[in-house]
Design an enzyme around this catalytic site. Structure first.
Site, PDB file in Angstrom:
ATOM      1  N   ASP A  40       0.843  -1.197   0.000  1.00  0.00           N
ATOM      2  CA  ASP A  40       0.000   0.000   0.000  1.00  0.00           C
ATOM      3  C   ASP A  40       0.880   1.249   0.000  1.00  0.00           C
ATOM      4  O   ASP A  40       2.031   1.206   0.436  1.00  0.00           O
ATOM      5  CB  ASP A  40      -0.869   0.047   1.267  1.00  0.00           C
TER       6      ASP A  40
HETATM    7  N1  URA Z   1      -1.166  -5.750   4.173  1.00  0.00           N
HETATM    8  C1  URA Z   1      -1.648  -4.496   4.121  1.00  0.00           C
HETATM    9  O1  URA Z   1      -2.652  -4.189   4.740  1.00  0.00           O
HETATM   10  N2  URA Z   1      -0.990  -3.596   3.391  1.00  0.00           N
HETATM   11  C2  URA Z   1       0.157  -3.872   2.712  1.00  0.00           C
HETATM   12  O2  URA Z   1       0.728  -2.996   2.059  1.00  0.00           O
HETATM   13  C3  URA Z   1       0.642  -5.186   2.771  1.00  0.00           C
HETATM   14  C4  URA Z   1      -0.033  -6.103   3.519  1.00  0.00           C
END
Ligand code: URA
Length: 239
Positions: A106
């Site tokens: 993310d």
């Molecule tokens: N889980 C999440 O919530 N975000 C990420 O970027 C990776 C794993």
């Protein structure tokens, strides 16, 4: 390996632009096995032929594998015309045309990201049946308790998704290591949300047996060694 046009071979290695490559050939500066190459359409097997520029060997690599310490605030997209992406962080010597991300993070997640142009490797790494575990460090908005660990171990359901059992190790009042073998959308954040806490900070530390290199500052990247490429695919359990 199949025979490839010399201009394609050179441009795949980001030696120079197509136009500059044409010029280098015209100037007689490119040789294949000691013989001057005269036309861009001449074909060679790059893995079994020594190609040189000004008599300096060009090390041909079919694929490239990169570790990036992704900073927060940058999107994990291969191409985005409006925004800076993780690919824009790569130094010129690591850039190639067909790079993509072997697993996204993310925008506000940081840490280990693998970037490659090898589709088969990426598929092996990401396919659920490969069981490659990933390790994250999460800072959350409340004190973590043993009951949270048990809920993660039992398997969490959230927003219509069932997540496989996951191991959690509490390493600070509101900080934990979490190991998952899937990569569902916002998975770690959704798992914590399901036990009544929100993730404040998230960092990926490890993929398979490959650890984020702590000598890489945020935003820095380097190539992986062949040993590290294999480590990333390892099915070993982390926690
Ligand atoms: N889980 C999440 O919530 N975000 C990420 O970027 C990776 C794993």
């Amino acid at each position: 390996m199949a025979l490839l046009r010399i201009d394609k071979i050179l441009s795949s290695q980001e030696i120079a632009s197509r136009k500059e490559i044409k010029m280098l050939i015209k100037q007689g500066r490119i040789k294949a096995d000691g013989k001057i190459v005269t036309k861009p359409e001449e074909k060679f097997d790059p893995e079994n032929c020594e190609i040189t520029l000004d008599d300096e060997p060009i090390l041909y690599k079919r694929y490239i594998y990169i570790m990036l310490n992704k900073p927060k605030g940058v999107v994990s997209a291969s191409r985005d015309s409006r925004e800076k992406t993780v690919l824009d962080l790569l130094p010129p010597e690591l850039r190639r045309k067909d790079l993509f991300l072997a697993g996204r993070l993310d925008r506000n997640t940081e840490g280990l990201l693998i970037i490659t142009d090898d589709g088969e490797f990426s598929h092996k790494l990401l396919a659920p049946k490969s069981h490659v575990n990933k390790l994250y460090e999460a800072v959350v908005d409340r004190k973590l308790i043993e009951n949270d660990v048990e809920k993660f171990r039992a398997g969490i359901s959230e927003g219509g998704d069932d997540f496989l059992p996951a191991d959690m190790k509490i390493i600070g009042e509101n900080t934990a290591l979490v190991e998952i073998c899937e990569g569902k959308f916002h998975q770690i954040k959704r798992m914590f949300h399901a036990v009544g806490t929100e993730v404040l900070e998230l960092k990926r530390l490890r993929i398979g047996g490959l650890l984020l290199d702590d000598k890489l500052s945020s935003g820095e990247a380097r190539e992986l060694s062949s040993e590290e490429i294999n480590q990333a695919l390892s099915r070993e359990k982390i926690l």
